[in-house]
Each structure stands twice: as C-alpha cells, then as structure tokens.
Design an enzyme around this catalytic site. Structure first.
Site, PDB file in Angstrom:
ATOM      1  N   GLU A   1      -2.130  -9.804   9.826  1.00  0.00           N
ATOM      2  CA  GLU A   1      -0.967 -10.426   9.167  1.00  0.00           C
ATOM      3  C   GLU A   1       0.575 -10.791   9.325  1.00  0.00           C
ATOM      4  OE1 GLU A   1      -3.605  -8.452   7.601  1.00  0.00           O
ATOM      5  OE2 GLU A   1      -3.728  -9.016   5.694  1.00  0.00           O
TER       6      GLU A   1
ATOM      7  N   ASP B   1      -0.745  -4.522   6.286  1.00  0.00           N
ATOM      8  CA  ASP B   1      -1.786  -5.999   5.405  1.00  0.00           C
ATOM      9  C   ASP B   1      -1.494  -6.103   3.611  1.00  0.00           C
ATOM     10  OD1 ASP B   1      -1.798  -3.123   4.983  1.00  0.00           O
ATOM     11  OD2 ASP B   1      -3.991  -3.433   4.561  1.00  0.00           O
ATOM     12  N   GLU B   2      -1.812  -7.548   3.465  1.00  0.00           N
ATOM     13  CA  GLU B   2      -1.962  -7.200   2.096  1.00  0.00           C
ATOM     14  C   GLU B   2      -1.264  -6.625   1.141  1.00  0.00           C
ATOM     15  OE1 GLU B   2      -6.072  -6.574   0.818  1.00  0.00           O
ATOM     16  OE2 GLU B   2      -5.802  -4.425   1.144  1.00  0.00           O
ATOM     17  N   VAL B   3       0.433  -7.552   1.701  1.00  0.00           N
ATOM     18  CA  VAL B   3       1.201  -7.978   0.705  1.00  0.00           C
ATOM     19  C   VAL B   3       0.999  -8.120  -0.743  1.00  0.00           C
ATOM     20  CG1 VAL B   3       3.981  -7.123   0.668  1.00  0.00           C
ATOM     21  CG2 VAL B   3       3.079  -6.872   2.485  1.00  0.00           C
TER      22      VAL B   3
ATOM     23  N   HIS C   1       0.774  -1.107   0.397  1.00  0.00           N
ATOM     24  CA  HIS C   1       0.205  -0.126   0.260  1.00  0.00           C
ATOM     25  C   HIS C   1       0.675   1.105   0.346  1.00  0.00           C
ATOM     26  CE1 HIS C   1      -3.691  -2.195   0.308  1.00  0.00           C
ATOM     27  NE2 HIS C   1      -3.101  -2.753   1.262  1.00  0.00           N
TER      28      HIS C   1
END
Ligand SMILES: *[C@@H]1O[C@H](CO)[C@@H](O)[C@H](O)[C@H]1NC(C)=O
Ligand SMILES: *[C@@H]1O[C@H](CO)[C@@H](O)[C@H](O)[C@H]1NC(C)=O
Ligand SMILES: *[C@@H]1O[C@H](CO)[C@@H](O)[C@H](O)[C@H]1NC(C)=O
Ligand SMILES: *[C@@H]1O[C@H](CO)[C@@H](O)[C@H](O)[C@H]1NC(C)=O
Ligand SMILES: *[C@@H]1O[C@H](CO)[C@@H](O)[C@H](O)[C@H]1NC(C)=O
Ligand SMILES: *[C@@H]1O[C@H](CO)[C@@H](O)[C@H](O)[C@H]1NC(C)=O
Ligand SMILES: *[C@@H]1O[C@H](CO)[C@@H](O)[C@H](O)[C@H]1NC(C)=O
Length: 538
Positions: free
Chosen positions: A393, A341-343, A281
């Site tokens: 995460e 998050d969300e890598v 992000h």
C-alpha cells in the site's frame, strides 16, 4: 461425513479402486528443496554415526561456529538411525537385521567422514545478511565425501543437504554416490510469524527456526506487534507491553528472549527482520499511550474508540524516533519492516483536528495523509541508517521511497502489483499466494507450489528486481498448540519455489519427495502434518 465424502469423490468420478497402503510413496534420500544440479548413482556407502566425523578446515576465522553446526548435524544423522526404535522392534520379537549389503556389488564401504572446505569466514560473530553467497558443491564419490563453499552460509546449506541424502534402508543408514552443485534462486526466502494475534512462546519460535533451516529459508519476518497485543518488552517504553501485552509477564518477549531468537537464527544462517506495523494495526500501543492514536468521533463528539496513529502530532514521531532507535539497535539486521498496510480511514475522516490539519497542509486525500505519516517513518529510518521493507500500500499510495526499499506484495493481483513495483525500479518481495492462514482441505500445499512469483509480463530487468518471497502465517486462528502442523510442510512448498530452479514446478513429481521430507521433519521433532492423505512414516 464430509471427510468420507471427499475420499469417495474420486471413486465416484473415476471409478478408481482404492489400494491398500500409502496414497503417495515416500522417496528415499531425496532433497527438499530440490538442488539445482544433482546426479546420483545406485552405488552407496553405509554411514555408521559412531564411526563418522565432520572434518573442517583448520585456518578459518570461525571454528566454533562450524563446530556448532557439525555437532547439530551429527546429532541429526545419529538420531535418524532410530537406534531407540530398533531396540523396540527387537523387544517385540523382530528378527535380527540382515546384512543385505554383504553380497551387493553397489555397496562401496562405510563412509567415515565429510571433508568440509570453507574458503573464508570472517569471525565467530559473522551474521547472515541480504545477498549472502549460499552456493555449495557436495560430492559423494568413491574417494570419499566432500563439501565446498565460499561462506559459512553455503556450508550450512550443504550440511542440510548432506543430512537429507542419508536414508534408512533395513535399519542401516545409506547414502548414494551423488554430485550436487547448488545455489538459491532467490536471496530473500522468508517466513512470517505473527506473535500479536496469539502469543507464541519462545520455544515455538526456536522450533520454527529449526524447521526453517531444514527447508533452507533464510529470513524470519517477525510481525511482533499488532492491534491485539504488544508483546515486545521495550527498554525505553516498558509500559507498552506492561499494558498492551496479553499478560505483562508471561506473554512478553524480554530482551533476553529476543537475543536468544536472534542468536539461534544466526547459527542457522537465518536473518531476523522485525516488523512494528504502523500507522494502522496499532490498537495495542494505545493501552499505554492513547495519545499516539487518533480519537474517533461519532456525531461530532469524541467516542471511546481510538483509530490509527495520529499523523498530525509531532509527538507521535518523537515517540517513534525513540522506540525505533532502540529496535534498530536490538535487531542487528540492516532491514526493518515498517508495515503500512490496511489503514482504516474512518477515525481520520471524522476527527476535526485531522481535518483542519489536512486543510492547513494542503493534504486532500487520506491516502496522502497516510503517505505523510509513512514519509516521516521512512525519513526516520534513513536517519538511523536502516533499510526497510514496506507493505505494498505504501508504494501504491505514492510515498517517495528510495530504490533500496523492498516492496512487500501481498494482496490479490500480486503479479500485477509486482509488475508495477519493478517497472518503477523498486525491489519486490512476493507473498500474495503464500498465505498459510488460508486453509483448504486436503493437500493444500499444492496451491502454494503451483504459484510462480515471476509469472507477470515484465522485462528481464524487472524480474531481476524480485528478490524473493515469504510464506505468511497470520495467527488469528493459531497458537502454540496448532501452529507447527499448520505451517509445516505447507511452507515447505514455498521454500522449494524460492530455492529451486524455476522449472521445478511439477506437483506430481514433488509429492513423493514432500512425503519423505515431512517424515524427516517428524523424525527431527517437527510436528509437520501429512501432506498427501493416507500414509505412514517409517
Ligand atoms: C540409490 O542406491 C540404491 C541402492 O543401490 C538404489 O536402489 C537407488 O535407486 C539409488 N537411488 C538413486 C536416486 O539412484
Ligand atoms: C552461485 O552459483 C551460481 C550458478 O553457478 C552463479 O550464477 C552465482 O554467481 C554464484 N554466486 C556466487 C556469489 O558466486
Ligand atoms: C565436486 O565436483 C565438481 C565437478 O567435478 C567440482 O567442480 C567441485 O569442486 C567438487 N566439489 C568438491 C567439494 O569436491
Ligand atoms: C512540528 O514539526 C514541524 C517540523 O519540524 C514544525 O514546523 C512545527 O512547528 C511543529 N509543530 C508543533 C506544534 O510543534
Ligand atoms: C485537537 O487539537 C486541540 C488543539 O491543538 C487539542 O487541544 C485537542 O486535544 C485536540 N483533540 C484531539 C481529539 O486530538
Ligand atoms: C531508481 O530507479 C529508477 C527506475 O529504474 C531510476 O530511474 C532512478 O534513477 C533510480 N534512482 C536512483 C536514486 O538510483
Ligand atoms: C514448468 O516449467 C516449464 C519450464 O520452465 C514451463 O514450460 C511450464 O509451463 C511450467 N509449468 C507450469 C505448470 O507452470
């Protein structure tokens, strides 16, 4: 067409007749979120704002702070008497109001003040912090009205409750005799706003803080940067927003804007926790500092794209040290949200330097590489004496975290994750079923209301580690024009889950109170949307 169908659906299924008038009748003088202990009678006072005063203690350390709150609440009460509206009604030929209380044995008299007892207040600069005591008692008796709290935060919550007990009855403000003893169920009650996917002007953030105080939220989680824009104007690296914001002047938060938000929040007992999400992000950081991000490769050749932060370069951490040293100084709260998050591993997988770094350092999975990165950030914040929240995460990938870390659970199966987090002795913050950007038709506050954070099979000790939750408003589809009605009163459902007792869980019983609370927010200038279908605010 679709709407018509939805309204007809109950008719078709159950043959219910549709009655004229509102679908849900608003309550009168009911408090949202519901107090822990509350007793009311049908005896009442009339409140005439110009004959009404708050009376504070003389010898406390923060008289100005208290007076600021008194002024705010006096104005709220005076405005809710709708003097202006009454004027207009008279213009259209309405009869003068009746003095309905004159022969009413329940009428006690006029309430001329609220006596506020505050045990102590350290100084005018006192700041809200994690775990503050927000308890208060509020008694409206035949002898008068009094509010008592140990801290200024308890006073603020009690003033909000007092203002909500007052309601309009035939053009007069009335308040019933009431005894309330109240305290929050959870200490971390947050709302996340994302100011990267769409820029939200400062006035919207301030309005949001007002609405938060009307719902006893106490944490503003400011997800300030993300892939699409970097609106925070850094003292150390102004080029980040010069190049990474949607506009370098009109779509940035100057340092003065940030201080204004923090101060406005403080006076309402709301903490501001910044989030600078990394290593994913972060595309917007690359506009000014592409070297921070990983070069993506296609067919073994560098392409135009940049991925998550490059975890292999010491310069990445040097940069973050400088930036986060500034951020920790700008935001006084002792917590910082470091994201995680969300890598997306695609670029890491194809970049040969990353591959050779992993081989050299015996890092075998991309989750471990992410952990290697986060471990640096965590160590950095430790060295700055800051505590932190991380998205789940980070915990799931096995980063070594001190027990003081708050693990922010957001994905599906959040209850299972909370079980794991608390089993490991870590604190949990819950958001999984409180994503305000997930829309469904009609009164979808109910799905938020029907979700219970502690609904997982852990021990009592584990449940004590759940410190609260946050409603999250991701801003892919909201900007300044539609965000207020999307958030309110849907976030109010979450506010009640976080403040009120666990057994306050009956949606049908909440409807009338939420109808009143929504109208109350509307009267106070918050563009909250209708919660329960056809109706009216009077
Ligand atoms: C408050 O007082 C009014 C006026 O007497 C009464 O109608 C109402 O039921 C009371 N509310 C509660 C919750 O007792
Ligand atoms: C607030 O009140 C609750 C309920 O009476 C009590 O359990 C809690 O200890 C109080 N908190 C503080 C800080 O006094
Ligand atoms: C309100 O009444 C309760 C119970 O009688 C009492 O414990 C509390 O101190 C009172 N609070 C105030 C502000 O008078
Ligand atoms: C990066 O930092 C580590 C640890 O401080 C050090 O061992 C390493 O030599 C540094 N790498 C470079 C390229 O400077
Ligand atoms: C890969 O590493 C080499 C040697 O350190 C460096 O010169 C080169 O710029 C790096 N390439 C990328 C895409 O980071
Ligand atoms: C962290 O919590 C775990 C689980 O409760 C416990 O075993 C461990 O000793 C704690 N660590 C510290 C440093 O307190
Ligand atoms: C509401 O709370 C009560 C008491 O804690 C509990 O027995 C009941 O199952 C809950 N209802 C729902 C729908 O969660």
């Amino acid at each position: 067409m679709i709407k018509l169908f939805l309204y007809l659906l109950p008719l078709i299924i159950s043959c219910n007749a549709i009655h004229p008038g509102p679908v849900v009748k608003a309550t009168k003088g009911e408090v949202w979120p519901k107090p822990q202990v509350e007793e009311k009678t049908d005896e009442y006072y009339i409140v005439r704002p110009h004959g009404f005063n708050f009376k504070g203690p003389n010898n406390i350390g923060c008289p100005n702070f208290l007076n600021d709150a008194f002024t705010r609440y006096w104005t709220i009460i005076a405005t809710s008497s709708s003097l202006e509206r009454r004027g207009r009604l008279h213009e259209v030929g309405r009869k003068p109001k009746t003095e309905f209380w004159k022969d009413d044995s329940s009428y006690i008299g006029d309430l001329n003040g609220l006596d506020v007892q505050l045990r102590e207040c350290s100084s005018e600069d006192v700041r809200p912090a994690f775990g503050d005591n927000e308890n208060y008692t509020l008694n409206i008796t035949k002898e008068g009205a009094s509010l008592a709290a140990d801290t200024i935060w308890g006073v603020l919550r009690g003033l909000e409750t007092f203002s909500q007990l007052i309601y309009l009855e035939q053009d007069n403000l009335i308040i019933n005799l009431t005894d309330i003893s109240d305290f929050p169920r959870f200490s971390h009650r947050g709302l996340l706003l994302d100011t990267s996917r769409h820029f939200l002007p400062v006035y919207i953030i301030l309005q949001t803080l007002d609405a938060m105080s009307y719902n006893k939220f106490n944490v503003f989680h400011w997800h300030i940067t993300d892939d699409h824009s970097f609106p925070y104007k850094s003292r150390t690296f102004p080029e980040l927003s010069d190049k990474g914001a949607f506009h370098p002047v009109s779509k940035v938060y100057e340092q003065s804007d940030v201080s204004k938000v923090i101060e406005y929040a403080r006076l309402r007992g709301i903490r501001v926790i910044p989030e600078f999400d990394t290593p994913g992000h972060t595309s917007s950081w690359g506009a000014a500092h592409p070297e921070l991000l990983t070069t993506c490769y296609t067919n073994d050749k560098p392409d135009e794209d940049l991925g998550p932060m490059d975890p292999t370069k010491n310069s990445t951490y040097d940069f973050l040290t400088k930036l986060f040293t500034e951020v920790v100084d700008v935001f006084p709260d002792s917590y910082f949200h470091i994201g995680g998050d969300e890598v997306d591993f695609y670029c890491w997988k194809h970049n040969p330097n990353i591959t050779s770094f992993m081989e050299a350092n015996k890092i075998s999975t991309y989750e471990d590489l992410e952990s290697y990165f986060i471990q640096h950030v965590v160590d950095l914040l430790d060295s700055l004496n800051s505590k932190y929240l991380v998205w789940e995460e980070v915990f799931v990938n096995g980063v070594t975290l001190p027990n003081s870390t708050l693990v922010h659970v957001w994905r599906d199966n959040g209850h299972e994750t909370l079980n794991e987090v608390t089993k490991a002795g870590k604190y949990g913050i819950f958001s999984s079923c409180w994503y305000l950007d997930h829309l469904s038709s009609g009164g979808d506050w109910e799905k938020f209301y029907e979700c219970e954070a502690l609904d997982f099979p852990g021990t009592d000790e584990q449940k004590q580690l759940v410190l609260g939750g946050e409603a999250c408003m991701w801003s892919e589809a909201v900007n300044e024009y539609n965000i207020m009605p999307r958030v309110w009163p849907r976030a109010s459902a979450v506010a009640e889950k976080l403040w009120s007792a666990e057994d306050v869980n009956d949606t049908a019983a909440a409807k009338g109170r939420l109808e009143e609370h929504t109208c109350r927010m509307n009267n106070r200038g918050i563009a909250a949307q209708p919660p329960n279908g056809p109706g009216v605010c009077l």
